[in-house]
Design a protein around this motif. Structure first.
Motif, PDB file in Angstrom:
ATOM      1  N   ALA A  45       0.836  -1.200   0.000  1.00  7.94           N
ATOM      2  CA  ALA A  45       0.000   0.000   0.000  1.00  7.94           C
ATOM      3  C   ALA A  45       0.871   1.251   0.000  1.00  7.94           C
ATOM      4  CB  ALA A  45      -0.914   0.001   1.216  1.00  7.94           C
ATOM      5  N   ASN A  46       0.463   2.234  -0.754  1.00  8.34           N
ATOM      6  CA  ASN A  46       1.117   3.535  -0.789  1.00  8.34           C
ATOM      7  C   ASN A  46       0.092   4.531  -0.255  1.00  8.34           C
ATOM      8  OD1 ASN A  46       2.887   5.617  -1.291  1.00  8.34           O
ATOM      9  ND2 ASN A  46       2.374   5.771  -3.455  1.00  8.34           N
ATOM     10  N   LEU A  47       0.035   4.667   1.068  1.00  6.57           N
ATOM     11  CA  LEU A  47      -1.014   5.465   1.688  1.00  6.57           C
ATOM     12  C   LEU A  47      -0.732   6.963   1.580  1.00  6.57           C
ATOM     13  CD1 LEU A  47      -1.785   3.428   4.932  1.00  6.57           C
ATOM     14  CD2 LEU A  47      -3.007   3.410   2.754  1.00  6.57           C
ATOM     15  N   GLU A  48      -1.764   7.683   1.181  1.00  4.41           N
ATOM     16  CA  GLU A  48      -1.727   9.141   1.122  1.00  4.41           C
ATOM     17  C   GLU A  48      -2.970   9.661   1.818  1.00  4.41           C
ATOM     18  OE1 GLU A  48      -1.067  10.878  -2.718  1.00  4.41           O
ATOM     19  OE2 GLU A  48       0.227   9.237  -3.351  1.00  4.41           O
ATOM     20  N   LYS A  49      -2.918  10.919   2.232  1.00  8.32           N
ATOM     21  CA  LYS A  49      -4.067  11.540   2.883  1.00  8.32           C
ATOM     22  C   LYS A  49      -4.296  12.910   2.260  1.00  8.32           C
ATOM     23  CE  LYS A  49      -4.699  10.928   7.359  1.00  8.32           C
ATOM     24  NZ  LYS A  49      -4.639  11.094   8.829  1.00  8.32           N
ATOM     25  N   ILE A  50      -5.559  13.156   1.884  1.00  7.37           N
ATOM     26  CA  ILE A  50      -5.916  14.452   1.309  1.00  7.37           C
ATOM     27  C   ILE A  50      -7.063  15.068   2.098  1.00  7.37           C
ATOM     28  CG2 ILE A  50      -5.088  14.023  -1.031  1.00  7.37           C
ATOM     29  CD1 ILE A  50      -7.987  13.318  -1.825  1.00  7.37           C
ATOM     30  N   SER A  51      -7.142  16.376   2.002  1.00  2.71           N
ATOM     31  CA  SER A  51      -8.228  17.141   2.603  1.00  2.71           C
ATOM     32  C   SER A  51      -9.026  17.769   1.466  1.00  2.71           C
ATOM     33  CB  SER A  51      -7.645  18.230   3.510  1.00  2.71           C
ATOM     34  OG  SER A  51      -8.673  19.062   4.007  1.00  2.71           O
ATOM     35  N   LEU A  52     -10.344  17.615   1.530  1.00  3.92           N
ATOM     36  CA  LEU A  52     -11.221  18.131   0.482  1.00  3.92           C
ATOM     37  C   LEU A  52     -12.115  19.233   1.040  1.00  3.92           C
ATOM     38  CD1 LEU A  52     -12.597  14.683  -0.756  1.00  3.92           C
ATOM     39  CD2 LEU A  52     -10.690  15.945  -1.745  1.00  3.92           C
TER      40      LEU A  52
END
Length: 125
Positions: A45-52
């Motif tokens: 897994a290549n985990l990323e986190k974004i805010s929308l």
């Protein structure tokens, strides 16, 4: 007939409380794999986190929870949190399985694409 009045009152109170301006944040963690067809099981897994920034939400239950639920059930999404009060969502996802653009498309296509618009996407910590 004598039970009808209390039932109507109870339903009215529930609807009123569920769509009130509530600052509670909804969090839904998704455990395990969303992959039912077996592909990509062995890829790390290549985990990323974004805010929308999400425009168009009018209540916590019908809007914020609906968006959060839809995202949480999406393949490759590990966690989705939508806050009605600040009109933002945070999504942690496996970028090997889903892209930022696909996440934005999912939000904007809910309810036929007429309700919600993602107005900002940025990396979250």
């Amino acid at each position: 007939m004598k039970f009808l009045k209390p039932i109507v009152l109870l339903i009215t109170v529930c609807v009123f409380l569920s769509c009130g301006n509530n600052s509670k944040t909804n969090v839904h963690n998704v455990a395990g794999s969303h992959n039912s067809d077996g592909d990509n099981e062995n890829i790390a897994a290549n985990l990323e986190k974004i805010s929308l920034g999400i425009d168009g939400m009018t209540c916590e239950i019908g809007c914020a929870r609906t968006i959060q639920s839809k995202l949480s059930k999406t393949k490759g999404v590990k966690m989705a949190e939508v806050n009605f009060e600040n009109k933002r969502g945070v999504v942690e996802f496996d970028s090997n399985r889903i892209t930022e653009d696909e996440i934005v498309d999912i939000v904007e296509q809910i309810a036929g694409g007429d309700l919600y618009k993602v107005i900002e996407v940025k990396k979250a910590e």
